[in-house]
Design a protein around this motif. Structure first.
Motif, PDB file in Angstrom:
ATOM      1  N   VAL A 118       0.945  -1.333  -0.019  1.00 19.21           N
ATOM      2  CA  VAL A 118      -0.129   0.037   0.078  1.00 19.21           C
ATOM      3  C   VAL A 118       0.829   1.356   0.128  1.00 19.21           C
ATOM      4  CG1 VAL A 118      -1.659   1.399   1.383  1.00 19.21           C
ATOM      5  CG2 VAL A 118      -1.996  -1.105   1.030  1.00 19.21           C
ATOM      6  N   ILE A 119       1.908   1.270   0.998  1.00 18.19           N
ATOM      7  CA  ILE A 119       2.676   2.532   1.069  1.00 18.19           C
ATOM      8  C   ILE A 119       3.575   2.655  -0.205  1.00 18.19           C
ATOM      9  CG2 ILE A 119       4.477   3.740   2.311  1.00 18.19           C
ATOM     10  CD1 ILE A 119       3.390   2.269   4.673  1.00 18.19           C
ATOM     11  N   GLY A 120       4.208   1.703  -0.672  1.00 15.59           N
ATOM     12  CA  GLY A 120       4.687   1.644  -1.888  1.00 15.59           C
ATOM     13  C   GLY A 120       3.944   1.908  -3.160  1.00 15.59           C
ATOM     14  N   SER A 121       2.949   1.663  -3.162  1.00 12.42           N
ATOM     15  CA  SER A 121       1.881   1.813  -4.660  1.00 12.42           C
ATOM     16  C   SER A 121       1.607   3.443  -4.281  1.00 12.42           C
ATOM     17  CB  SER A 121       0.697   1.221  -4.298  1.00 12.42           C
ATOM     18  OG  SER A 121       0.988  -0.233  -4.389  1.00 12.42           O
ATOM     19  N   ILE A 122       1.545   4.234  -3.009  1.00 13.70           N
ATOM     20  CA  ILE A 122       1.140   5.440  -2.913  1.00 13.70           C
ATOM     21  C   ILE A 122       2.516   6.284  -3.291  1.00 13.70           C
ATOM     22  CG2 ILE A 122       0.763   7.274  -1.404  1.00 13.70           C
ATOM     23  CD1 ILE A 122      -0.857   5.301   0.250  1.00 13.70           C
ATOM     24  N   ALA A 123       3.923   5.700  -2.867  1.00 12.36           N
ATOM     25  CA  ALA A 123       4.673   6.273  -3.256  1.00 12.36           C
ATOM     26  C   ALA A 123       5.049   6.380  -4.791  1.00 12.36           C
ATOM     27  CB  ALA A 123       6.252   5.681  -2.684  1.00 12.36           C
ATOM     28  N   ALA A 124       4.850   5.208  -5.459  1.00  9.31           N
ATOM     29  CA  ALA A 124       5.183   5.045  -6.890  1.00  9.31           C
ATOM     30  C   ALA A 124       3.904   5.918  -7.497  1.00  9.31           C
ATOM     31  CB  ALA A 124       4.768   3.839  -7.240  1.00  9.31           C
ATOM     32  N   TYR A 125       2.777   6.057  -7.035  1.00  7.44           N
ATOM     33  CA  TYR A 125       1.781   7.094  -7.748  1.00  7.44           C
ATOM     34  C   TYR A 125       2.280   8.451  -7.634  1.00  7.44           C
ATOM     35  CZ  TYR A 125      -2.460   9.807  -8.229  1.00  7.44           C
ATOM     36  OH  TYR A 125      -3.304  10.694  -8.579  1.00  7.44           O
TER      37      TYR A 125
END
Length: 863
Positions: free
Chosen positions: A804-811
Motif C-alpha cells: 500500500v505505502i509503496g504503491s502510494i509512493a510510486a503514484y
C-alpha cells in the motif's frame, strides 16, 4: 571472601568509593566500556553489518557520481571538441562572423544532420544515419580511431571520383555492405574507407537516432541535402590562445553579435544532458541508499536492544551497587560509538573503492572514463549519515536501560518493564532525528524532492510502527483457534519480547522501496513497450521541402495500408527573453528548464486541431493578419507564471522577434504525434525558410514499402522509425533500471540483516518455548508449524502494508514528478509479497530448526 569484601570489590569495579559516591564519570565509563568490549562483538555483528551496508551505499553512490562528473570535466575539451562550441541551427555563420572568430581563435567547422543511407543494390535497405561533415582541422582535441588505423583526412578524401566516409561498424551490418563498397546519401555516393572505432566528441551530442556517417565537409553540397530550412546544426569549435578565456570571448561575442542566435557552450558544459542525468540519478540512488541506512537504523536499534537484553544481569548488578543511570548510559553509548566508528570506517572503505570498481566495469564505454581518486565530500556526508543514524536509533534502548529500576531488569525477560524516560530523551531523539533529516535535505541536489523523501520516510516509519502495534493488538483480541499450532502462532505475535515490531519495521521499509521501484519501472516500461506503440505513428518524415509537399501528400495517400497522415510546417528557434527578461536572469523551475536549453521546434496554424484544449485565452481568427501571436504549452505557462497578454522574444534564424501569448493549451506529449511548445499565428513564420514534418500511421506490412517509396522519391527526406527510437529508449531505461534495482537490493539486504538480527535476538526465547512445549507433549511438527505460521503471518501482513505505502509512493512519483499516468500493476506487488513471505519464512524456519534441536535437560537443570 566475606560478603563485605565482595561488596567492596563490586563497588570498586564500578568506580564507587566506600561512601558510595561516584568517582569522576566519563573516564570511568570509558574504562568500563573498554572492559565490556574485551568480551568480543557478539550481539553487535548485525549492528556493524547494517551500518556498514548503509554507509557503503551512500558513500559509493556519491563517490562514483563525483568520479564520473570529474571525468567529464577533465575530458571537457575532447568531449566538446574545443575550448568553446558555437552552434547555429538551419543557417551557417555569416562571413563577418567567421572572420571575427578566426581573428581570435583557431576554428573548426562541423555540420550535423540526419539523412538516409542505402547500399547500391536495388533492394538495399534504408537506414537513418547521423551525417557528420567535418573539416580538415577536426578534431581540435582528442583523436579519431579508425579500423584499419589511418589518417582521417586521407580516409575522407576524394579518390577515383568518390568521396570517402568512415562509419559506425553497426551501420555496415545493417546496410549489408563491406568496407570499400559504395553507400548513397542523398545525391552523393561515398566509398566506405574505414570503420569508426572512436569518435571523441560523440558524448557531447544529444540523443541520437542513428549511427554516425562521417564525411568531408566539402562533400556536403553534393548530397543535395542542404536546402533552405533543412534541420542542419552547424558547429564552430574554437581552440583559444593563451590569455583569452572562454568567459571573456563569450561576452565579446554576445556584444558583437547580440542577435546571432548562437548556442554557446564551454568545457564546463561539454555534455550538459549527461551531467544533469548523472545528478538526477545520483540523487535518486542516494535517497534509496539513505533508505537502506534507515532500514539499517532499525537494525541498529534492535541490535542495541538485543545486546542490552543480554546485559540485563550486568546492568542490574551495576544499579544494585549504586551506579547511576547516567553512568549506565555513558558506558554503553561509548561502546556503540566505538563500534559505529568501525562500521562507518568499513563502509567508507567500500565507498572509496567504488569508483575503481565502476571503472573496471564501465571503462570508457560512455566516451570518457571516471577520474579515479578519493572524494572527501561524499565520504564525509556518508560518515555523518552513519554516525547520526547510529546515535539516533540507539538513544531509545539506551534511555530505557538507564531508566528501568534494577529489580525490573531482573524480571524483564518475562515481564518487560515500562520505564519512565528522562525529560531529555525525547528532545535528544528529536534533535538527532532533525539533524539526520536536515543533512539529507542539505546535501541533496534537489532539496524539495529530498524534503518529500524525509517526510515520506518519517511517515513510513510511523505507519509501520502503528501497524506493528495494530498487529499485536488484533492478535491479542482474536478468538483463540482450536488448532494448537495456529493458536500458538497468534499468541507469539503479542507475547512479551515478540519480534513483531522489529520484523514489520525493518522488512517493511525495504519492501516499500522495492514495491515503489517495481511499479515505477513497470509503468515506464508499459508506456514505452505497450501503450505508446499502439497509439504512436509508425514514421516521422523530416526535411520535406515546401515545393515537395503536394507530391509527398499524393504519394503517401496513394499507398495501400496507410491509416493516418499528419503534416505541419516547422523551423526552429529559441526563447531569448520572457517579458523582456533573458533566461539567465530568471528563476526557472527545474521541470521546464529544458525549454530554454536550446532551439525548440516552431510551427504555425490558422485553426486549432481537433482535440486541442485551451485553458485560457482565445485562438486567433483563421484570417488573422495582425502582430504575431503564439499559443503556449499550458504546463510551461503555469510554471513560469505567464499567460495571455505576456510577451516572449524568440530568436529565429538569428533575429529576435517579439510575440504576444494569445492562449495556453494542453499538450499531450505521450502520444508521440506532432506537438509543439509554441504554435504561431499565420504570417510571420510563413515567410521564413522552413521545411515540413509529417507523421504516418501504417499497417506493419506496409511500413517497408512506405519508407522505400518516400526516400526513393525524395532523397532529402529522412524517415525515423518510431519503434526503433522507442527501443533505444527502452534499452537506456533497462540500464538505468539495473542500477536502481541494484541499489534497491541494498535496501532489501539491510532489511534482511535486520530480520536476521530480530530472529537471532529471539533465539534464546524460542529455545525456551520449544523445550517447554516438547516437555508438555507437543511434537516437533506442531512446534515447527507454530513458529512458521508466526513468521508467515508477519511476512504477509508486512508485505500488504508495504504494498500500500509503496504503491502510494510510486503514484506520487509518476504523477507529480514525472507527470505521467500511473497504472497499478498487481503482478509487481504480488511478486514482492511472495518475496517478503519467503524471506521471513526462511529466516524464521532457520531459527526454529536450531531451537528445536536443543536438548531439554540442560535448560531444565538450569531452571
Amino acid at each position: 571472601m566475606t560478603a563485605s569484601d565482595q561488596s567492596a570489590a563490586g563497588r570498586t569495579a564500578i568506580g564507587l568509593d566506600r561512601s558510595g559516591e561516584v568517582r569522576p564519570g566519563l573516564p570511568l565509563a570509558l574504562r568500563l566500556a573498554r572492559r565490556e568490549l574485551r568480551g568480543g562483538l557478539r550481539g553487535f555483528r548485525i549492528f556493524l553489518a547494517c551500518l556498514t551496508l548503509g554507509v557503503a551505499a551512500i558513500a559509493g553512490v556519491g563517490s562514483v557520481s563525483e568520479a564520473m562528473l570529474e571525468g567529464l570535466k577533465r575530458d571537457g575539451r575532447i568531449l566538446l571538441g574545443g575550448d568553446m562550441d558555437l552552434r547555429l541551427t538551419h543557417v551557417e555563420a555569416s562571413a563577418e562572423q567567421q572572420t571575427w572568430l578566426a581573428e581570435r581563435a583557431e576554428v573548426s567547422s562541423v555540420s550535423e544532420m540526419r539523412a538516409m543511407a542505402r547500399g547500391m543494390a536495388a533492394d538495399a535497405r534504408r537506414v537513418l544515419v547521423e551525417l557528420k561533415a567535418v573539416d580538415d582541422l577536426y578534431p581540435l582535441y582528442g583523436a579519431v580511431e579508425l579500423a584499419p588505423a589511418g589518417d582521417l583526412a586521407d580516409a575522407l578524401a576524394r579518390k577515383d571520383g568518390y568521396w570517402g566516409a568512415v562509419v559506425d561498424g553497426n551501420l555496415l551490418r545493417r546496410l549489408g555492405v563491406e568496407r570499400g563498397e559504395l553507400v548513397q546519401v542523398g545525391d552523393a555516393q561515398y566509398r566506405v574507407s574505414a570503420v569508426l572505432e572512436r569518435e571523441p566528441d560523440r558524448t557531447s551530442r544529444a540523443f541520437t537516432l542513428g549511427p554516425t556517417f562521417m564525411v568531408d565537409r566539402q562533400s556536403l553540397a553534393e548530397t543535395g541535402l542542404v536546402q533552405p530550412g533543412s534541420l542542419i546544426r552547424n558547429h564552430y569549435r574554437l581552440r583559444l590562445g593563451d590569455g583569452l578565456s572562454a568567459t571573456a570571448l563569450r561576452s565579446d561575442l554576445q556584444e558583437a553579435f547580440p542577435q546571432a542566435g548562437w548556442r554557446i557552450r564551454d568545457t564546463t558544459q561539454a555534455a550538459p544532458g549527461i551531467g544533469r542525468f548523472i545528478d538526477r540519478l545520483t540523487l535518486f540512488l542516494t535517497l534509496v541508499g539513505l533508505t537502506a541506512l534507515l532500514v539499517g537504523g532499525v537494525g541498529v536499534g534492535n541490535a542495541v536492544r538485543s545486546y542490552l537484553d543480554g546485559k540485563t544481569a550486568t546492568i542490574a548488578t551495576f544499579k544494585c551497587l549504586g551506579a547511576p543511570g547516567r553512568l549506565i548510559f555513558q558506558v554503553y553509548m561509548a561502546q556503540i560509538l566505538v563500534l559505529a566508528v568501525v562500521g562507518i570506517a568499513l563502509g567508507l572503505l567500500i565507498g572509496a573503492l567504488s569508483p575503481l570498481a565502476a571503472h573496471s566495469v564501465i571503462g570508457d564505454t560512455l566516451g570518457w572514463s571516471a577520474e579515479l581518486g578519493i572524494y572527501p565530500v561524499p565520504l564525509a556526508s556518508a560518515a555523518a549519515f552513519g554516525l547520526l543514524t547510529a546515535v539516533t536509533f540507539s538513544l531509545w534502548p539506551l534511555a530505557r536501560a538507564r531508566a528501568v529500576a534494577a529489580a525490573s531488569l531482573f524480571r524483564d525477560l518475562v515481564a518487560p518493564a515500562r520505564a519512565l524516560l528522562s525529560r531529555g530523551t525525547l528532545p535528544a531523539l528529536l534533535g538527532f532525528g532533525g539533524l539526520l533529516a536536515g543533512l539529507a535535505v542539505l546535501t541533496a541536489s534537489d532539496r524539495m524532492l529530498a524534503l518529500y523523501f524525509v517526510a515520506g520516510a518519517i511517515g513510513a516509519l510511523a505507519l509501520f510502527r502503528l501497524a506493528a502495534l495494530g498487529i499485536i493488538a488484533v492478535s491479542r483480541r482474536l478468538p483463540r483457534p482450536r488448532r494448537p499450532g495456529l493458536r500458538l502462532a497468534l499468541t507469539n505475535l503479542h507475547r512479551p519480547g515478540a519480534p513483531t515490531g522489529s520484523v514489520v519495521m525493518s522488512l517493511g521499509l525495504g519492501l516499500t522501496v522495492l514495491v515503489a521501484i517495481a511499479l515505477i519501472e513497470g509503468n515506464l516500461a508499459r508506456q514505452v513497450e505497450q501503450s505508446l506503440p499502439e497509439e504512436a505513428p509508425g514514421f516521422y518524415f523530416i526535411d520535406i521541402q515546401p515545393d515537395q509537399v503536394a507530391d509527398f501528400d499524393k504519394l503517401v495517400s496513394g499507398l495501400p495500408g496507410i491509416n493516418e497522415v499528419q503534416r505541419v510546417p516547422m523551423l526552429r528557434g529559441r526563447i531569448s527573453a520572457v517579458n523582456g527578461v533573458p533566461p539567465g536572469q530568471m528563476e526557472i523551475p527545474p521541470d521546464v528548464a529544458w525549454i530554454f536549453r536550446g532551439d525548440r521546434g516552431l510551427t504555425w496554424m490558422r485553426e486549432p486541431r481537433p482535440g486541442d484544449e485551451l485553458t485560457s485565452g482565445e485562438w486567433w481568427p483563421p484570417d488573422y493578419a495582425g502582430p504575431p501571436l503564439v499559443s503556449l504549452d499550458n504546463e510551461v505557462g503555469q510554471a513560469l507564471g505567464i499567460g495571455p497578454g505576456d510577451k516572449l522574444s524568440i530568436n529565429i534564424l538569428g533575429r529576435d522577434v517579439e510575440v504576444t501569448i494569445a492562449n495556453l493549451r494542453v499538450v499531450d506529449w505521450s502520444n508521440l504525434t506532432i506537438n509543439f511548445v509554441m504554435v504561431f499565428s499565420p504570417g510571420l513564420l510563413e515567410q521564413a525558410p522552413q521545411t515540413h514534418i509529417a507523421t504516418v500511421k501504417a499497417e506493419p506490412e506496409a511500413e517497408d514499402t512506405l519508407e522505400i517509396a518516400v526516400t526513393d522519391r525524395f532523397i532529402n527526406v529522412s524517415s525515423i522509425r518510431v519503434k526503433e527510437a522507442l527501443e533505444q529508449v527502452g534499452e537506456l531505461m533497462g540500464h538505468i533500471a539495473t542500477a536502481v534495482r541494484a541499489i534497491a537490493g541494498v535496501a532489501l539486504a539491510a532489511g534482511i540483516l535486520v530480520l536476521a538480527g530480530a530472529v537471532a535476538a529471539g533465539h534464546h526465547r524460542r529455545v525456551y518455548d520449544a523445550v517447554v512445549l516438547k516437555v508438555l507433549g507437543a511434537t516437533r511438527r506442531v512446534v515447527a508449524l507454530a513458529f512458521l505460521l508466526e513468521y508467515g503471518l508477519l511476512g504477509l501482513v508486512t508485505a500488504a502494508i508495504a504494498s500500500v505505502i509503496g504503491s502510494i509512493a510510486a503514484y506520487l512519483v509518476m504523477t507529480e514528478i514525472m507527470n505521467a499516468p500511473f497504472v497499478f500493476l498487481p503482478q509487481a506487488v504480488l511478486s514482492t509479497a511472495l518475496i517478503a513471505t519467503g524471506i521471513t519464512l526462511a529466516f524464521g524456519f532457520a531459527g526454529t530448526w536450531r531451537a528445536l534441536g536443543q536438548k531439554a535437560a540442560p535448560l531444565l537443570r538450569n531452571e
